[in-house]
Design a protein around this motif. Structure first.
Motif, PDB file in Angstrom:
ATOM      1  N   GLY A  23       0.972  -1.289   0.031  1.00  0.00           N
ATOM      2  CA  GLY A  23      -0.030   0.194  -0.098  1.00  0.00           C
ATOM      3  C   GLY A  23       1.021   1.277   0.045  1.00  0.00           C
ATOM      4  N   VAL A  24       0.431   2.194  -0.796  1.00  0.00           N
ATOM      5  CA  VAL A  24       1.288   3.331  -0.943  1.00  0.00           C
ATOM      6  C   VAL A  24       0.334   4.679  -0.884  1.00  0.00           C
ATOM      7  N   TRP A  25       0.530   5.655   0.171  1.00  0.00           N
ATOM      8  CA  TRP A  25      -0.201   6.663   0.289  1.00  0.00           C
ATOM      9  C   TRP A  25       0.256   7.948  -0.623  1.00  0.00           C
ATOM     10  N   THR A  26      -0.569   8.450  -1.509  1.00  0.00           N
ATOM     11  CA  THR A  26      -0.341   9.564  -2.427  1.00  0.00           C
ATOM     12  C   THR A  26      -1.322  10.574  -2.055  1.00  0.00           C
ATOM     13  N   GLU A  27      -1.037  12.078  -2.596  1.00  0.00           N
ATOM     14  CA  GLU A  27      -1.875  13.012  -2.467  1.00  0.00           C
ATOM     15  C   GLU A  27      -3.436  12.535  -3.101  1.00  0.00           C
ATOM     16  N   ASN A  28      -3.343  11.460  -4.068  1.00  0.00           N
ATOM     17  CA  ASN A  28      -4.743  11.143  -4.415  1.00  0.00           C
ATOM     18  C   ASN A  28      -5.492  10.034  -3.448  1.00  0.00           C
ATOM     19  N   GLY A  29      -4.645   9.365  -2.514  1.00  0.00           N
ATOM     20  CA  GLY A  29      -5.203   8.429  -1.538  1.00  0.00           C
ATOM     21  C   GLY A  29      -4.425   7.281  -1.570  1.00  0.00           C
ATOM     22  N   LEU A  30      -5.072   6.114  -1.074  1.00  0.00           N
ATOM     23  CA  LEU A  30      -4.292   4.822  -0.833  1.00  0.00           C
ATOM     24  C   LEU A  30      -4.358   4.037  -2.213  1.00  0.00           C
ATOM     25  N   HIS A  31      -2.993   3.574  -2.520  1.00  0.00           N
ATOM     26  CA  HIS A  31      -3.148   2.879  -3.560  1.00  0.00           C
ATOM     27  C   HIS A  31      -2.571   1.367  -3.078  1.00  0.00           C
ATOM     28  N   LEU A  32      -3.377   0.422  -3.341  1.00  0.00           N
ATOM     29  CA  LEU A  32      -3.255  -0.978  -2.911  1.00  0.00           C
ATOM     30  C   LEU A  32      -2.452  -1.724  -4.128  1.00  0.00           C
ATOM     31  N   LYS A  33      -1.614  -2.350  -4.066  1.00  0.00           N
ATOM     32  CA  LYS A  33      -0.849  -3.214  -5.034  1.00  0.00           C
ATOM     33  C   LYS A  33      -1.669  -4.678  -4.946  1.00  0.00           C
ATOM     34  N   VAL A  34      -3.100  -4.763  -5.043  1.00  0.00           N
ATOM     35  CA  VAL A  34      -3.646  -5.828  -4.723  1.00  0.00           C
ATOM     36  C   VAL A  34      -4.898  -5.561  -6.100  1.00  0.00           C
ATOM     37  N   ALA A  35      -4.784  -6.875  -6.719  1.00  0.00           N
ATOM     38  CA  ALA A  35      -5.841  -6.872  -7.746  1.00  0.00           C
ATOM     39  C   ALA A  35      -7.116  -6.924  -7.363  1.00  0.00           C
ATOM     40  N   LYS A  36      -8.223  -6.168  -7.922  1.00  0.00           N
ATOM     41  CA  LYS A  36      -9.576  -6.033  -7.434  1.00  0.00           C
ATOM     42  C   LYS A  36     -10.134  -7.706  -7.212  1.00  0.00           C
ATOM     43  N   ASP A  37      -9.621  -8.521  -7.952  1.00  0.00           N
ATOM     44  CA  ASP A  37     -10.376  -9.846  -7.687  1.00  0.00           C
ATOM     45  C   ASP A  37      -9.634 -10.447  -6.529  1.00  0.00           C
ATOM     46  N   LYS A  38      -8.815  -9.755  -5.851  1.00  0.00           N
ATOM     47  CA  LYS A  38      -8.307 -10.661  -4.654  1.00  0.00           C
ATOM     48  C   LYS A  38      -8.371  -9.624  -3.358  1.00  0.00           C
ATOM     49  N   LEU A  39      -9.152  -8.636  -3.584  1.00  0.00           N
ATOM     50  CA  LEU A  39      -9.807  -7.689  -2.433  1.00  0.00           C
ATOM     51  C   LEU A  39     -10.329  -8.465  -1.404  1.00  0.00           C
ATOM     52  N   HIS A  40     -11.366  -9.768  -1.670  1.00  0.00           N
ATOM     53  CA  HIS A  40     -12.075 -10.420  -0.902  1.00  0.00           C
ATOM     54  C   HIS A  40     -11.171 -10.870   0.454  1.00  0.00           C
ATOM     55  N   MET A  41      -9.733 -11.083  -0.077  1.00  0.00           N
ATOM     56  CA  MET A  41      -9.103 -11.796   1.172  1.00  0.00           C
ATOM     57  C   MET A  41      -8.752 -10.814   2.224  1.00  0.00           C
ATOM     58  N   TYR A  42      -8.901  -9.492   1.772  1.00  0.00           N
ATOM     59  CA  TYR A  42      -8.621  -8.499   2.690  1.00  0.00           C
ATOM     60  C   TYR A  42     -10.003  -7.653   3.627  1.00  0.00           C
ATOM     61  N   LEU A  43     -11.057  -8.148   3.072  1.00  0.00           N
ATOM     62  CA  LEU A  43     -12.105  -7.510   3.570  1.00  0.00           C
ATOM     63  C   LEU A  43     -13.298  -8.160   4.523  1.00  0.00           C
ATOM     64  N   ARG A  44     -13.921  -7.522   5.316  1.00  0.00           N
ATOM     65  CA  ARG A  44     -14.808  -8.452   6.099  1.00  0.00           C
ATOM     66  C   ARG A  44     -16.173  -7.329   6.275  1.00  0.00           C
ATOM     67  N   PRO A  45     -17.193  -7.912   6.304  1.00  0.00           N
ATOM     68  CA  PRO A  45     -18.316  -7.042   6.383  1.00  0.00           C
ATOM     69  C   PRO A  45     -18.324  -6.022   7.750  1.00  0.00           C
ATOM     70  N   VAL A  46     -19.008  -4.727   7.476  1.00  0.00           N
ATOM     71  CA  VAL A  46     -18.884  -3.826   9.002  1.00  0.00           C
ATOM     72  C   VAL A  46     -20.167  -4.825   9.887  1.00  0.00           C
ATOM     73  N   VAL A  47     -19.728  -4.397  11.281  1.00  0.00           N
ATOM     74  CA  VAL A  47     -20.638  -5.032  11.908  1.00  0.00           C
ATOM     75  C   VAL A  47     -21.198  -3.792  12.687  1.00  0.00           C
ATOM     76  N   LYS A  48     -22.351  -3.494  12.591  1.00  0.00           N
ATOM     77  CA  LYS A  48     -22.861  -2.420  13.524  1.00  0.00           C
ATOM     78  C   LYS A  48     -23.580  -2.913  14.764  1.00  0.00           C
ATOM     79  N   THR A  49     -23.508  -2.289  15.878  1.00  0.00           N
ATOM     80  CA  THR A  49     -23.883  -2.604  16.944  1.00  0.00           C
ATOM     81  C   THR A  49     -24.684  -1.568  17.735  1.00  0.00           C
TER      82      THR A  49
END
Length: 96
Positions: A70-96
């Motif tokens: 991951g690299v921060w630039t003035e445009n935001g956070l750039h992940l060196k992860v392919a979109k189809d691999k994102l599910h490995m890093y995501l989990r649903p938000v749990v609202k309490t």
């Protein structure tokens, strides 16, 4: 960077915008950032998660940012992860 500087920054996966950072999750025991809450763009939520609506928020594990993936630039956070691999890093938000 201060925490408020992260909020509403764009998030990119291999230079394709996937959403915006909405919150930062901190482990209160370790005093360490564990996840970034990302509001995914509608097309990303559909293609990566199979969601049928826009504005889907998920928690991005900070492990997606380790070892130069991951690299921060003035445009935001750039992940060196392919979109189809994102599910490995995501989990649903749990609202309490």
């Amino acid at each position: 960077m201060k925490s408020k500087e992260f909020i509403d920054k764009d998030v990119f996966a291999l230079d394709e915008k996937i959403g915006k950072i909405k919150e930062i999750e901190v482990d209160p025991q370790e005093y360490k950032v564990t996840h970034l809450e990302v509001e995914l763009d509608k097309n990303v939520a559909e293609s990566v998660l199979g969601a049928k609506k826009g504005g889907v928020r998920n928690m991005l594990n900070v492990s997606a940012l380790e070892k130069g993936t991951g690299v921060w630039t003035e445009n935001g956070l750039h992940l060196k992860v392919a979109k189809d691999k994102l599910h490995m890093y995501l989990r649903p938000v749990v609202k309490t």
